[in-house]
Design a protein around this motif. Sequence first.
Motif, PDB file in Angstrom:
ATOM      1  N   VAL A 149     -27.383  -6.256   0.540  1.00  0.00           N
ATOM      2  CA  VAL A 149     -28.181  -6.938  -0.476  1.00  0.00           C
ATOM      3  C   VAL A 149     -28.305  -5.989  -1.667  1.00  0.00           C
ATOM      4  O   VAL A 149     -28.472  -4.776  -1.493  1.00  0.00           O
ATOM      5  CB  VAL A 149     -29.568  -7.304   0.086  1.00  0.00           C
ATOM      6  N   GLU A 150     -28.203  -6.534  -2.869  1.00  0.00           N
ATOM      7  CA  GLU A 150     -28.268  -5.716  -4.070  1.00  0.00           C
ATOM      8  C   GLU A 150     -29.583  -4.957  -4.145  1.00  0.00           C
ATOM      9  O   GLU A 150     -30.555  -5.302  -3.492  1.00  0.00           O
ATOM     10  CB  GLU A 150     -28.102  -6.591  -5.314  1.00  0.00           C
ATOM     11  N   GLY A 151     -29.574  -3.888  -4.932  1.00  0.00           N
ATOM     12  CA  GLY A 151     -30.814  -3.151  -5.152  1.00  0.00           C
ATOM     13  C   GLY A 151     -30.694  -1.653  -4.955  1.00  0.00           C
ATOM     14  O   GLY A 151     -31.612  -0.917  -5.292  1.00  0.00           O
ATOM     15  N   ARG A 152     -29.572  -1.196  -4.423  1.00  0.00           N
ATOM     16  CA  ARG A 152     -29.400   0.253  -4.270  1.00  0.00           C
ATOM     17  C   ARG A 152     -28.877   0.834  -5.575  1.00  0.00           C
ATOM     18  O   ARG A 152     -28.160   0.176  -6.321  1.00  0.00           O
ATOM     19  CB  ARG A 152     -28.408   0.574  -3.148  1.00  0.00           C
ATOM     20  N   SER A 153     -29.212   2.088  -5.813  1.00  0.00           N
ATOM     21  CA  SER A 153     -28.754   2.753  -7.037  1.00  0.00           C
ATOM     22  C   SER A 153     -27.283   3.143  -6.902  1.00  0.00           C
ATOM     23  O   SER A 153     -26.735   3.217  -5.794  1.00  0.00           O
ATOM     24  CB  SER A 153     -29.589   4.010  -7.298  1.00  0.00           C
ATOM     25  N   ALA A 154     -26.666   3.408  -8.041  1.00  0.00           N
ATOM     26  CA  ALA A 154     -25.274   3.871  -8.043  1.00  0.00           C
ATOM     27  C   ALA A 154     -25.149   5.173  -7.262  1.00  0.00           C
ATOM     28  O   ALA A 154     -24.170   5.384  -6.542  1.00  0.00           O
ATOM     29  CB  ALA A 154     -24.786   4.054  -9.478  1.00  0.00           C
ATOM     30  N   GLU A 155     -26.147   6.022  -7.361  1.00  0.00           N
ATOM     31  CA  GLU A 155     -26.136   7.301  -6.633  1.00  0.00           C
ATOM     32  C   GLU A 155     -26.169   7.071  -5.118  1.00  0.00           C
ATOM     33  O   GLU A 155     -25.448   7.739  -4.370  1.00  0.00           O
ATOM     34  CB  GLU A 155     -27.337   8.145  -7.062  1.00  0.00           C
ATOM     35  N   GLN A 156     -26.985   6.132  -4.660  1.00  0.00           N
ATOM     36  CA  GLN A 156     -27.061   5.824  -3.228  1.00  0.00           C
ATOM     37  C   GLN A 156     -25.734   5.276  -2.722  1.00  0.00           C
ATOM     38  O   GLN A 156     -25.261   5.662  -1.643  1.00  0.00           O
ATOM     39  CB  GLN A 156     -28.164   4.811  -2.954  1.00  0.00           C
ATOM     40  N   LYS A 157     -25.126   4.381  -3.485  1.00  0.00           N
ATOM     41  CA  LYS A 157     -23.851   3.797  -3.063  1.00  0.00           C
ATOM     42  C   LYS A 157     -22.753   4.851  -3.044  1.00  0.00           C
ATOM     43  O   LYS A 157     -21.940   4.885  -2.118  1.00  0.00           O
ATOM     44  CB  LYS A 157     -23.476   2.625  -3.970  1.00  0.00           C
ATOM     45  N   LYS A 158     -22.744   5.736  -4.031  1.00  0.00           N
ATOM     46  CA  LYS A 158     -21.736   6.803  -4.051  1.00  0.00           C
ATOM     47  C   LYS A 158     -21.898   7.710  -2.842  1.00  0.00           C
ATOM     48  O   LYS A 158     -20.914   8.067  -2.185  1.00  0.00           O
ATOM     49  CB  LYS A 158     -21.853   7.619  -5.336  1.00  0.00           C
ATOM     50  N   LYS A 159     -23.130   8.069  -2.519  1.00  0.00           N
ATOM     51  CA  LYS A 159     -23.394   8.930  -1.363  1.00  0.00           C
ATOM     52  C   LYS A 159     -22.888   8.272  -0.078  1.00  0.00           C
ATOM     53  O   LYS A 159     -22.265   8.930   0.768  1.00  0.00           O
ATOM     54  CB  LYS A 159     -24.887   9.233  -1.262  1.00  0.00           C
ATOM     55  N   LEU A 160     -23.155   6.974   0.067  1.00  0.00           N
ATOM     56  CA  LEU A 160     -22.674   6.238   1.241  1.00  0.00           C
ATOM     57  C   LEU A 160     -21.156   6.253   1.304  1.00  0.00           C
ATOM     58  O   LEU A 160     -20.566   6.519   2.362  1.00  0.00           O
ATOM     59  CB  LEU A 160     -23.190   4.797   1.209  1.00  0.00           C
ATOM     60  N   MET A 161     -20.504   5.989   0.177  1.00  0.00           N
ATOM     61  CA  MET A 161     -19.038   5.963   0.144  1.00  0.00           C
ATOM     62  C   MET A 161     -18.440   7.316   0.506  1.00  0.00           C
ATOM     63  O   MET A 161     -17.444   7.392   1.239  1.00  0.00           O
ATOM     64  CB  MET A 161     -18.555   5.515  -1.234  1.00  0.00           C
ATOM     65  N   VAL A 162     -19.043   8.386   0.017  1.00  0.00           N
ATOM     66  CA  VAL A 162     -18.554   9.734   0.333  1.00  0.00           C
ATOM     67  C   VAL A 162     -18.684  10.002   1.823  1.00  0.00           C
ATOM     68  O   VAL A 162     -17.748  10.486   2.473  1.00  0.00           O
ATOM     69  CB  VAL A 162     -19.313  10.801  -0.495  1.00  0.00           C
ATOM     70  N   LYS A 163     -19.835   9.659   2.405  1.00  0.00           N
ATOM     71  CA  LYS A 163     -20.055   9.924   3.834  1.00  0.00           C
ATOM     72  C   LYS A 163     -19.144   9.067   4.718  1.00  0.00           C
ATOM     73  O   LYS A 163     -18.643   9.542   5.740  1.00  0.00           O
ATOM     74  CB  LYS A 163     -21.520   9.726   4.192  1.00  0.00           C
TER      75      LYS A 163
END
Length: 61
Positions: free
Chosen positions: A9-23
Amino acid sequence: MPEIVVYAVEGRSAEQKKKLMVKITEAVVDTFGVDKDRVVVSVVETKAADKSRGGVLYSER
């Protein structure tokens, strides 16, 4: 080429999504033994009014 799709669901920051993608990328590299440049991660966001659980919209939770 491993490809991972995360639905959220939308609402996460770009920083949170980037961190998830990296992990996720790191986990796939460690588990599958592939180069990180071969790993594709996508985050597909849905509006809270367009998703429900148990018949209740996320926007109403």
